[in-house]
Design an enzyme around this catalytic site. Structure first.
Site, PDB file in Angstrom:
ATOM      1  N   ARG A  40      55.938 -22.037 -29.019  1.00 53.43           N
ATOM      2  CA  ARG A  40      56.193 -23.263 -29.786  1.00 53.43           C
ATOM      3  C   ARG A  40      56.674 -22.974 -31.197  1.00 53.43           C
ATOM      4  NH1 ARG A  40      52.197 -25.200 -32.802  1.00 53.43           N
ATOM      5  NH2 ARG A  40      52.443 -27.375 -32.232  1.00 53.43           N
ATOM      6  N   ASP A  67      50.851 -27.707 -39.042  1.00 56.44           N
ATOM      7  CA  ASP A  67      49.702 -27.601 -38.154  1.00 56.44           C
ATOM      8  C   ASP A  67      48.528 -26.919 -38.843  1.00 56.44           C
ATOM      9  OD1 ASP A  67      50.804 -28.754 -35.963  1.00 56.44           O
ATOM     10  OD2 ASP A  67      51.244 -26.893 -34.911  1.00 56.44           O
ATOM     11  N   PRO A  93      38.733  -9.102 -23.967  1.00 58.10           N
ATOM     12  CA  PRO A  93      37.764  -9.537 -24.979  1.00 58.10           C
ATOM     13  C   PRO A  93      37.500  -8.458 -26.031  1.00 58.10           C
ATOM     14  CG  PRO A  93      36.808  -9.645 -22.756  1.00 58.10           C
ATOM     15  CD  PRO A  93      38.175  -9.075 -22.619  1.00 58.10           C
ATOM     16  N   GLU A 109      36.338  -5.861 -14.460  1.00 56.54           N
ATOM     17  CA  GLU A 109      35.669  -5.470 -15.702  1.00 56.54           C
ATOM     18  C   GLU A 109      36.653  -5.138 -16.810  1.00 56.54           C
ATOM     19  OE1 GLU A 109      32.274  -5.538 -16.615  1.00 56.54           O
ATOM     20  OE2 GLU A 109      32.537  -6.827 -14.861  1.00 56.54           O
TER      21      GLU A 109
HETATM   22  N1  ADE Z   1      39.918 -11.590 -20.816  1.00 53.69           N
HETATM   23  C1  ADE Z   1      38.697 -12.088 -20.587  1.00 53.69           C
HETATM   24  N2  ADE Z   1      38.206 -12.720 -21.655  1.00 53.69           N
HETATM   25  C2  ADE Z   1      39.174 -12.648 -22.622  1.00 53.69           C
HETATM   26  C3  ADE Z   1      39.277 -13.113 -23.953  1.00 53.69           C
HETATM   27  N3  ADE Z   1      38.296 -13.789 -24.554  1.00 53.69           N
HETATM   28  N4  ADE Z   1      40.416 -12.840 -24.624  1.00 53.69           N
HETATM   29  C4  ADE Z   1      41.416 -12.131 -24.035  1.00 53.69           C
HETATM   30  N5  ADE Z   1      41.367 -11.659 -22.793  1.00 53.69           N
HETATM   31  C5  ADE Z   1      40.255 -11.915 -22.085  1.00 53.69           C
END
Ligand code: ADE
Length: 242
Positions: free
Chosen positions: A141, A156, A76, A103
């Site tokens: 794709r 797309d 994230p 984590e």
């Molecule tokens: N791992 C956990 N959440 C994630 C996300 N939103 N994007 C990429 N990897 C992740």
């Protein structure tokens, strides 16, 4: 988590046609202790566990095809993954996708492996597996020959910088809802114009951020002015089938 998605639909077809090869590995393969431990408590304290560097480095060293390989870490904290990155990744010969768990990664993993850290959106998932599948699907794709209809990836949403126009199929009347009459007119120029206008309408309503990033053509400016005149905010009406 991988076998289902990798064995269906487009990802399956790409592999069957020999256009992509996907291998799934378990990091525990590269541990050396009896319990095959891949994570440890965070330095500095706090909740959760952190993925250890040793098995990840050993895995990448074993799987890497020299400078051909690009290492991607799903987290994230990564940069936002989008259509442009999918397009770039689809042109690369070999990707190694690292899925975090717990984590996250010891930060020496992306640092030392020069990994491209990618996030698929502003939410936290339980691990990098689903994000890796998202990246694989969006990327594979786009490899030439994977989609039957070569034009569909190009038109797309996002490839054109706009959301797509609405689509309709038979029947012409369904539970009191009709279909825009122009689509049944056979007038291809009028249909193309209507589609562009609807793409602009949707994008402006739902994703004004996308519209702000594009330079509208003369036609787009004309269509946007028409939408203004029709009072899009109130939901402009149009002729439909009955
Ligand atoms: N791992 C956990 N959440 C994630 C996300 N939103 N994007 C990429 N990897 C992740």
């Amino acid at each position: 988590m991988f076998q289902g998605p990798l064995q269906e639909s487009i990802l399956r077809r790409a592999q069957d046609k020999g256009l992509a090869e996907i291998r799934v590995h378990d990091l525990r393969t590269w541990t050396h202790d009896r319990h095959r431990v891949v994570d440890d408590v965070p330095y500095g304290g706090g909740a959760g566990m952190v993925l250890k560097p040793e098995p990840v480095f050993e895995a990448v060293e074993a799987l890497r095809h020299g400078p051909e390989s690009t290492v991607v870490a799903l987290t994230p904290q990564g940069i936002p993954f989008g259509q442009r990155l999918a397009d770039e990744l689809s042109r690369l010969p070999h990707l190694i996708l690292l899925c975090g768990r717990y984590e996250g990664f010891d930060d020496r993993i992306p640092q030392g492996l020069q990994a491209l850290e990618l996030s698929i959106g502003d939410y936290v998932l339980s691990g990098g597996e689903v994000p890796a599948l998202v990246v694989l699907d969006a990327t594979i794709r786009l490899i030439p020959g994977v989609l039957g209809d070569e034009t569909s990836a190009l038109t797309d949403s996002f490839a054109m910088g706009l959301l797509e126009h609405p689509h309709f199929t038979r029947p012409p009347s369904f539970r009191g809802m009709g279909v825009p009459a122009v689509l049944l007119s056979g007038d291809h120029q009028a249909i193309a114009r209507w589609r562009r206008k609807q793409a602009l309408r949707r994008t402006r309503e739902r994703r004004p951020d996308l519209l702000a990033r594009t330079t509208p053509s003369d036609l787009d400016q004309e269509l946007l002015a028409e939408l203004d005149a029709e009072g899009v905010a109130m939901g402009g009406s149009e002729e439909t089938t009955r």
